[in-house]
Design a protein around this motif. Structure first.
Motif, PDB file in Angstrom:
ATOM      1  N   CYS A  37       0.844  -1.200   0.000  1.00 58.53           N
ATOM      2  CA  CYS A  37       0.000   0.000   0.000  1.00 58.53           C
ATOM      3  C   CYS A  37       0.876   1.247   0.000  1.00 58.53           C
ATOM      4  CB  CYS A  37      -0.899   0.017   1.238  1.00 58.53           C
ATOM      5  SG  CYS A  37      -2.090  -1.340   1.300  1.00 58.53           S
ATOM      6  N   GLY A  38       0.432   2.261  -0.692  1.00 62.07           N
ATOM      7  CA  GLY A  38       1.153   3.529  -0.746  1.00 62.07           C
ATOM      8  C   GLY A  38       0.186   4.674  -0.957  1.00 62.07           C
ATOM      9  N   ALA A  39       0.698   5.905  -0.896  1.00 60.87           N
ATOM     10  CA  ALA A  39      -0.131   7.087  -1.098  1.00 60.87           C
ATOM     11  C   ALA A  39      -0.651   7.126  -2.537  1.00 60.87           C
ATOM     12  CB  ALA A  39       0.671   8.344  -0.788  1.00 60.87           C
ATOM     13  N   VAL A  40      -1.904   7.578  -2.692  1.00 57.00           N
ATOM     14  CA  VAL A  40      -2.508   7.708  -4.017  1.00 57.00           C
ATOM     15  C   VAL A  40      -3.067   9.120  -4.161  1.00 57.00           C
ATOM     16  CG1 VAL A  40      -3.081   5.258  -4.166  1.00 57.00           C
ATOM     17  CG2 VAL A  40      -4.742   6.850  -3.216  1.00 57.00           C
ATOM     18  N   ASP A  41      -3.286   9.524  -5.397  1.00 58.23           N
ATOM     19  CA  ASP A  41      -3.843  10.844  -5.656  1.00 58.23           C
ATOM     20  C   ASP A  41      -5.317  10.880  -5.265  1.00 58.23           C
ATOM     21  OD1 ASP A  41      -1.421  11.694  -6.655  1.00 58.23           O
ATOM     22  OD2 ASP A  41      -1.932  11.242  -8.739  1.00 58.23           O
ATOM     23  N   VAL A  42      -5.759  12.049  -4.799  1.00 55.49           N
ATOM     24  CA  VAL A  42      -7.157  12.235  -4.405  1.00 55.49           C
ATOM     25  C   VAL A  42      -7.661  13.549  -4.990  1.00 55.49           C
ATOM     26  CG1 VAL A  42      -6.547  13.363  -2.223  1.00 55.49           C
ATOM     27  CG2 VAL A  42      -8.772  12.288  -2.477  1.00 55.49           C
ATOM     28  N   GLN A  43      -8.897  13.557  -5.426  1.00 57.42           N
ATOM     29  CA  GLN A  43      -9.557  14.751  -5.936  1.00 57.42           C
ATOM     30  C   GLN A  43     -10.852  14.965  -5.170  1.00 57.42           C
ATOM     31  OE1 GLN A  43     -10.034  13.850 -10.135  1.00 57.42           O
ATOM     32  NE2 GLN A  43      -8.096  14.843 -10.661  1.00 57.42           N
ATOM     33  N   PHE A  44     -11.360  16.238  -5.191  1.00 55.64           N
ATOM     34  CA  PHE A  44     -12.627  16.514  -4.527  1.00 55.64           C
ATOM     35  C   PHE A  44     -13.484  17.417  -5.410  1.00 55.64           C
ATOM     36  CE2 PHE A  44      -9.684  19.769  -3.089  1.00 55.64           C
ATOM     37  CZ  PHE A  44     -10.426  20.942  -3.095  1.00 55.64           C
ATOM     38  N   SER A  45     -14.795  17.349  -5.186  1.00 57.01           N
ATOM     39  CA  SER A  45     -15.760  18.119  -5.964  1.00 57.01           C
ATOM     40  C   SER A  45     -16.661  18.890  -5.008  1.00 57.01           C
ATOM     41  CB  SER A  45     -16.599  17.193  -6.850  1.00 57.01           C
ATOM     42  OG  SER A  45     -17.631  17.924  -7.500  1.00 57.01           O
ATOM     43  N   VAL A  46     -16.950  20.156  -5.363  1.00 64.90           N
ATOM     44  CA  VAL A  46     -17.837  20.997  -4.550  1.00 64.90           C
ATOM     45  C   VAL A  46     -19.125  21.332  -5.293  1.00 64.90           C
ATOM     46  CG1 VAL A  46     -15.910  21.988  -3.257  1.00 64.90           C
ATOM     47  CG2 VAL A  46     -16.663  23.098  -5.370  1.00 64.90           C
ATOM     48  N   ASP A  47     -19.339  20.699  -6.451  1.00 64.27           N
ATOM     49  CA  ASP A  47     -20.547  20.973  -7.238  1.00 64.27           C
ATOM     50  C   ASP A  47     -21.301  19.688  -7.568  1.00 64.27           C
ATOM     51  OD1 ASP A  47     -18.798  19.853  -9.037  1.00 64.27           O
ATOM     52  OD2 ASP A  47     -18.763  21.561 -10.418  1.00 64.27           O
ATOM     53  N   GLY A  48     -21.262  18.726  -6.670  1.00 70.38           N
ATOM     54  CA  GLY A  48     -22.015  17.502  -6.888  1.00 70.38           C
ATOM     55  C   GLY A  48     -21.406  16.546  -7.886  1.00 70.38           C
ATOM     56  N   GLY A  49     -20.107  16.637  -8.129  1.00 66.89           N
ATOM     57  CA  GLY A  49     -19.437  15.723  -9.045  1.00 66.89           C
ATOM     58  C   GLY A  49     -19.338  16.216 -10.470  1.00 66.89           C
ATOM     59  N   LYS A  50     -19.780  17.458 -10.744  1.00 75.16           N
ATOM     60  CA  LYS A  50     -19.674  17.979 -12.106  1.00 75.16           C
ATOM     61  C   LYS A  50     -18.229  18.302 -12.464  1.00 75.16           C
ATOM     62  CE  LYS A  50     -24.311  20.014 -11.939  1.00 75.16           C
ATOM     63  NZ  LYS A  50     -25.111  21.269 -11.998  1.00 75.16           N
ATOM     64  N   GLY A  51     -17.484  18.775 -11.512  1.00 79.76           N
ATOM     65  CA  GLY A  51     -16.082  19.094 -11.741  1.00 79.76           C
ATOM     66  C   GLY A  51     -15.238  18.608 -10.578  1.00 79.76           C
ATOM     67  N   TRP A  52     -14.036  18.127 -10.883  1.00 81.61           N
ATOM     68  CA  TRP A  52     -13.146  17.583  -9.859  1.00 81.61           C
ATOM     69  C   TRP A  52     -11.869  18.401  -9.829  1.00 81.61           C
ATOM     70  CZ3 TRP A  52     -14.756  13.838  -6.555  1.00 81.61           C
ATOM     71  CH2 TRP A  52     -15.933  13.155  -6.901  1.00 81.61           C
ATOM     72  N   ILE A  53     -11.418  18.772  -8.629  1.00 81.69           N
ATOM     73  CA  ILE A  53     -10.247  19.625  -8.472  1.00 81.69           C
ATOM     74  C   ILE A  53      -9.312  19.001  -7.437  1.00 81.69           C
ATOM     75  CG2 ILE A  53     -11.408  21.759  -9.145  1.00 81.69           C
ATOM     76  CD1 ILE A  53     -11.875  22.380  -6.235  1.00 81.69           C
ATOM     77  N   SER A  54      -8.106  19.552  -7.368  1.00 82.86           N
ATOM     78  CA  SER A  54      -7.116  19.089  -6.392  1.00 82.86           C
ATOM     79  C   SER A  54      -6.376  20.283  -5.801  1.00 82.86           C
ATOM     80  CB  SER A  54      -6.133  18.115  -7.054  1.00 82.86           C
ATOM     81  OG  SER A  54      -5.521  18.720  -8.194  1.00 82.86           O
ATOM     82  N   ASP A  55      -7.085  21.410  -5.591  1.00 82.27           N
ATOM     83  CA  ASP A  55      -6.482  22.623  -5.052  1.00 82.27           C
ATOM     84  C   ASP A  55      -6.202  22.472  -3.558  1.00 82.27           C
ATOM     85  OD1 ASP A  55      -6.691  23.736  -7.545  1.00 82.27           O
ATOM     86  OD2 ASP A  55      -8.549  24.816  -7.114  1.00 82.27           O
ATOM     87  N   GLY A  56      -5.083  23.041  -3.130  1.00 86.65           N
ATOM     88  CA  GLY A  56      -4.719  22.979  -1.723  1.00 86.65           C
ATOM     89  C   GLY A  56      -5.415  24.005  -0.864  1.00 86.65           C
ATOM     90  N   ARG A  57      -6.112  24.996  -1.478  1.00 86.88           N
ATOM     91  CA  ARG A  57      -6.886  25.988  -0.742  1.00 86.88           C
ATOM     92  C   ARG A  57      -8.258  26.120  -1.392  1.00 86.88           C
ATOM     93  NH1 ARG A  57      -5.649  27.357   4.156  1.00 86.88           N
ATOM     94  NH2 ARG A  57      -6.830  29.268   3.880  1.00 86.88           N
ATOM     95  N   MET A  58      -9.297  26.379  -0.562  1.00 90.57           N
ATOM     96  CA  MET A  58     -10.649  26.591  -1.067  1.00 90.57           C
ATOM     97  C   MET A  58     -11.003  28.068  -0.957  1.00 90.57           C
ATOM     98  SD  MET A  58     -12.809  23.282   0.350  1.00 90.57           S
ATOM     99  CE  MET A  58     -12.104  23.221   2.016  1.00 90.57           C
ATOM    100  N   SER A  59     -11.669  28.608  -1.989  1.00 90.77           N
ATOM    101  CA  SER A  59     -12.035  30.027  -1.995  1.00 90.77           C
ATOM    102  C   SER A  59     -13.359  30.298  -1.304  1.00 90.77           C
ATOM    103  CB  SER A  59     -12.110  30.536  -3.450  1.00 90.77           C
ATOM    104  OG  SER A  59     -13.091  29.805  -4.187  1.00 90.77           O
ATOM    105  N   GLN A  60     -14.161  29.279  -1.054  1.00 87.68           N
ATOM    106  CA  GLN A  60     -15.460  29.423  -0.412  1.00 87.68           C
ATOM    107  C   GLN A  60     -15.640  28.307   0.618  1.00 87.68           C
ATOM    108  OE1 GLN A  60     -17.601  31.913  -0.889  1.00 87.68           O
ATOM    109  NE2 GLN A  60     -16.386  32.868  -2.514  1.00 87.68           N
ATOM    110  N   PRO A  61     -16.466  28.555   1.634  1.00 85.38           N
ATOM    111  CA  PRO A  61     -16.751  27.478   2.594  1.00 85.38           C
ATOM    112  C   PRO A  61     -17.769  26.511   2.009  1.00 85.38           C
ATOM    113  CG  PRO A  61     -17.940  29.464   3.208  1.00 85.38           C
ATOM    114  CD  PRO A  61     -17.095  29.830   2.013  1.00 85.38           C
ATOM    115  N   HIS A  62     -17.397  25.261   1.888  1.00 84.67           N
ATOM    116  CA  HIS A  62     -18.277  24.242   1.314  1.00 84.67           C
ATOM    117  C   HIS A  62     -18.619  23.208   2.391  1.00 84.67           C
ATOM    118  CE1 HIS A  62     -17.657  25.804  -2.724  1.00 84.67           C
ATOM    119  NE2 HIS A  62     -16.353  25.826  -2.474  1.00 84.67           N
ATOM    120  N   GLY A  63     -19.921  22.986   2.580  1.00 81.39           N
ATOM    121  CA  GLY A  63     -20.366  22.041   3.581  1.00 81.39           C
ATOM    122  C   GLY A  63     -20.545  20.632   3.064  1.00 81.39           C
TER     123      GLY A  63
END
Length: 310
Positions: A37-63
């Protein structure tokens, strides 16, 4: 014949050792080397899966944030990701001061479950706040584990992304403004009766009316009150109207996360099983090598005993 056997037995023993020993150890070594096992890449989405990003900072608070693993994931390797919400004393990491835990969500990702949703929308900060998306399933709530506090970050190697920002909380008025009732103006009164101009007769007004004299003129000492103008006489209300405070821009100088997910362990539970057909082949080869090793070793012992007898 005995001379031929005597010469061939050492060679047969050496062959068994040379072939059997590597085969016995090859299977396990290969399994651990190829399926750790090793580290793998991870992405996150703040629009319900329409777009995926990997930014280290968020510009808005997302719940509500969806997370997913990217790339090859070995069977049996688990990756845990969490989302936490805090109320802070300032809009930036450097001015966040004491952080108050508001809410938390966690999930476990693996090869058969590469995507999940984290939801803390019911616990977003109303004023200044911080939101952290990070590796692991620890709850940093100030009870089970320490809450974040500048300058000691809790996620030096595990932070995926974060947000700092918000607005100043305006105190809620405690009283209701009072508006006094305007005072009505006073009007002068005239009670005098004009002097009679003719001589009274038997049918004229009784003499009681003729006694009205100097009271006919309005009183010169009476001053009317100030007329009402519609403005309350007591001044302005006791509480000023509330003006919403503007939101502070998102902090771009705080800790920057890395778009990777770390495994719970470095070795999956089913390492040998994950090798599939190669594992079966290596077992067969290992058994054959062990047989050759046993035969060669036995032959060598027999040859030495026969030599010693002579």
């Amino acid at each position: 014949m005995h001379q031929l056997l005597r010469r061939s037995l050492p060679a047969l023993a050496a062959l068994g050792i040379a072939v059997g020993a590597p085969l016995l150890t090859a299977g396990t070594a290969q399994a651990h080397a190829e399926h750790g096992c090793g580290a793998v890449d991870v992405q996150f989405s703040v629009d319900g899966g329409k777009g995926w990003i990997s930014d280290g900072r968020m510009s808005q608070p997302h719940g509500v944030i969806q997370v997913r693993l990217v790339g090859d994931v070995a069977d049996g390797c688990d990756y845990r990701v969490s989302l936490a919400s805090y109320e802070t004393e300032g809009p930036t990491w450097a001015t966040s001061g004491k952080q108050t835990f508001l809410g938390w969500a966690t999930t476990t990702l693996r090869s058969g479950n590469r995507q999940a949703t984290l939801d803390v929308s019911a616990h977003l900060p109303k004023c200044y706040g911080q939101i952290d998306l990070y590796n692991g399933d620890k709850k940093f709530d100030g009870v089970a584990n320490p809450a974040p506090r500048y300058p000691d970050g809790l996620f030096p190697d595990n932070l995926i992304s974060a947000w700092n920002g918000g607005k100043t909380c305006v105190p809620t008025p405690t009283g209701t403004p009072t508006v006094p009732v305007p005072t009505s103006s006073a009007s002068p009164t005239a009670t005098a009766t004009p002097h009679p101009t003719g001589t009274p007769t038997a049918t004229t007004t009784p003499s009681a009316t003729a006694t009205a004299t100097a009271t006919a003129s309005p009183s010169t000492t009476a001053k009317p009150s100030a007329p009402a103008t519609g403005t309350p006489s007591s001044g302005t209300p006791s509480t000023a109207p509330v003006v919403p405070a503007p939101s502070a821009p998102a902090d771009t100088t705080g800790p920057v996360g890395k778009p990777t997910a770390n495994p719970v362990s470095t070795t999956p539970a089913n390492t040998l099983a994950s090798t599939g057909g190669n594992s079966s082949q290596m077992i067969v080869y290992g058994a054959g090598g062990a047989a050759l090793l046993a035969v060669g070793g036995g032959a060598l012992v027999i040859a030495r005993r026969r030599g010693a007898r002579r």
